[in-house]
Design an enzyme around this catalytic site. Structure first.
Site, PDB file in Angstrom:
ATOM      1  N   LYS A  87       0.823  -1.213   0.000  1.00  0.00           N
ATOM      2  CA  LYS A  87       0.000   0.000   0.000  1.00  0.00           C
ATOM      3  C   LYS A  87       0.858   1.264   0.000  1.00  0.00           C
ATOM      4  O   LYS A  87       0.596   2.223   0.728  1.00  0.00           O
ATOM      5  CB  LYS A  87      -0.976  -0.002   1.180  1.00  0.00           C
ATOM      6  N   ARG A  88       1.863   1.268  -0.846  1.00  0.00           N
ATOM      7  CA  ARG A  88       2.721   2.441  -0.966  1.00  0.00           C
ATOM      8  C   ARG A  88       2.007   3.534  -1.745  1.00  0.00           C
ATOM      9  O   ARG A  88       1.099   3.272  -2.526  1.00  0.00           O
ATOM     10  CB  ARG A  88       4.030   2.076  -1.659  1.00  0.00           C
TER      11      ARG A  88
END
Length: 277
Positions: free
Chosen positions: A94-95
Site C-alpha cells: 500500500k505504498r
C-alpha cells in the site's frame, strides 16, 4: 512473471481464484515453530506447501515483516524465494508517494538485483496521482493493484465523497484506466461492498479485482461472484486469517489446507455457474 493470460490459465486449471494472505504474526503461530531459526519463514513454507495446488496467488503483507527490521525483511525475502512461480505473488505494501520515492519503492519490491525480491504485483494507494504510480509501471510485466473501494469502516470518510463526476472511488478508477490497461492494473474492492461490484464493473469491466474480506471479515463469496465475476473470472479473492490461523496446533498446515480446499470448492461452483470453466 504472471501475465493476464497465465493468470486466467491458472484459474481454469486449478478451478480456483483464491489468494492466500501471508499476514504472519509471530504471536499467533504455533508455539513449537518458535524453536526454528526463522519461525515466520517456517510457518510460511508449511502454509505454502499445504495450499499451493488450491490457490492462484499469495499475498504477504509487508507490515508483518517490516515490524521486525532486518530480520523480518530477510523472512520476507526468503518467503518470496519460496513462493511458487506459477502463482501471482503480490506484496501488500500500500505504498503511495511522489515519483522519486515511488521509484525506490518499486525497486525495493520489483528489482531482485537490488533488494533480493521481485514480486509480480504491489498494492498502491493512488491518491497522490499519476506520478506516484508510473514508476511501478516502468517495470515491464509487473502489475499495480490500486485501492478503489475498501472494506474498512473508514472507507466512507473519503471513498464515497462526491466529486461532481460521481464518488471519489469512481473517479479514481476512471482516471487510473488512462494510465494502463487491464493487463497491468487491478483494483482492490472489499468483499463487504459486494453490492457495489455492479457499479464498479461499469468503470472496470475487464480489470481483475483483488477482493479481501471473505472469511474472517464476513464477506460473502457468493455475493461477490454474483455482482463481480466476468467471463474470464476477473476476481482474486483473498483470505488470510481464516486459512493461516485455522489451527494453532501442530496440525495448522492440515487445517489451513482444509479451509483453502473448502473455499476452492465453492469457487469451482461459481466458476462453473459463470461459464469460466
Amino acid at each position: 512473471m504472471i501475465s493476464r493470460a497465465r493468470l486466467i490459465e491458472q484459474i481454469k486449471q486449478k478451478k480456483s481464484f483464491l489468494c492466500v494472505g501471508l499476514d504472519t504474526d509471530i504471536n499467533k503461530i504455533p508455539e513449537f515453530l518458535k524453536d526454528y531459526p526463522d519461525p515466520i519463514l517456517e510457518f510460511n513454507k508449511r502454509i505454502i506447501d499445504a495450499t499451493k495446488d488450491l490457490c492462484v496467488s499469495y499475498k504477504p503483507n509487508a507490515a508483518f515483516y517490516e515490524a521486525y527490521g532486518i530480520k523480518g525483511l530477510q523472512s520476507l525475502i526468503d518467503t518470496w524465494k519460496y513462493l511458487p512461480t506459477d502463482t501471482l505473488n503480490i506484496i501488500d505494501a500500500k505504498r503511495g508517494d511522489i515519483g522519486n520515492t515511488s521509484d525506490k519503492y518499486a525497486q525495493a519490491f520489483f528489482d531482485e538485483k537490488a533488494s533480493g525480491m521481485s514480486f509480480d504485483a504491489i498494492t498502491i494507494t493512488p491518491y497522490m496521482g499519476n506520478d506516484s504510480v508510473t514508476p511501478y509501471l516502468a517495470y515491464e510485466g509487473k502489475w499495480i493493484i490500486l485501492l478503489a473501494l475498501t472494506s474498512s469502516v473508514g472507507s466512507k470518510d473519503f471513498q464515497y465523497l462526491q466529486t461532481g463526476d460521481g464518488y471519489l472511488y469512481e473517479t479514481v478508477i476512471q482516471k487510473a484506466n488512462t494510465w494502463a490497461g487491464a493487463d497491468r492494473i487491478m483494483y482492490v474492492v472489499g468483499a463487504t461492498k459486494s453490492t457495489e461490484f455492479t457499479n464498479i464493473r461499469k468503470y472496470a469491466p475487464d480489470n481483475f479485482l483483488l477482493v479481501p474480506g471473505v472469511g474472517a471479515q464476513g464477506g460473502s463469496l457468493e455475493e461477490v461472484c454474483r455482482y463481480g465475476i466476468t467471463k474470464e473470472c476477473g476476481l482474486i479473492v483473498n483470505a488470510s486469517r481464516s486459512i493461516i490461523y485455522a489451527s494453532n496446533g501442530e496440525d495448522f498446515a492440515d487445517a489451513a489446507r482444509a479451509e483453502a480446499q473448502r473455499m476452492q470448492q465453492q469457487m469451482q461452483v461459481e466458476l462453473e455457474k459463470a461459464g469460466v470453466i
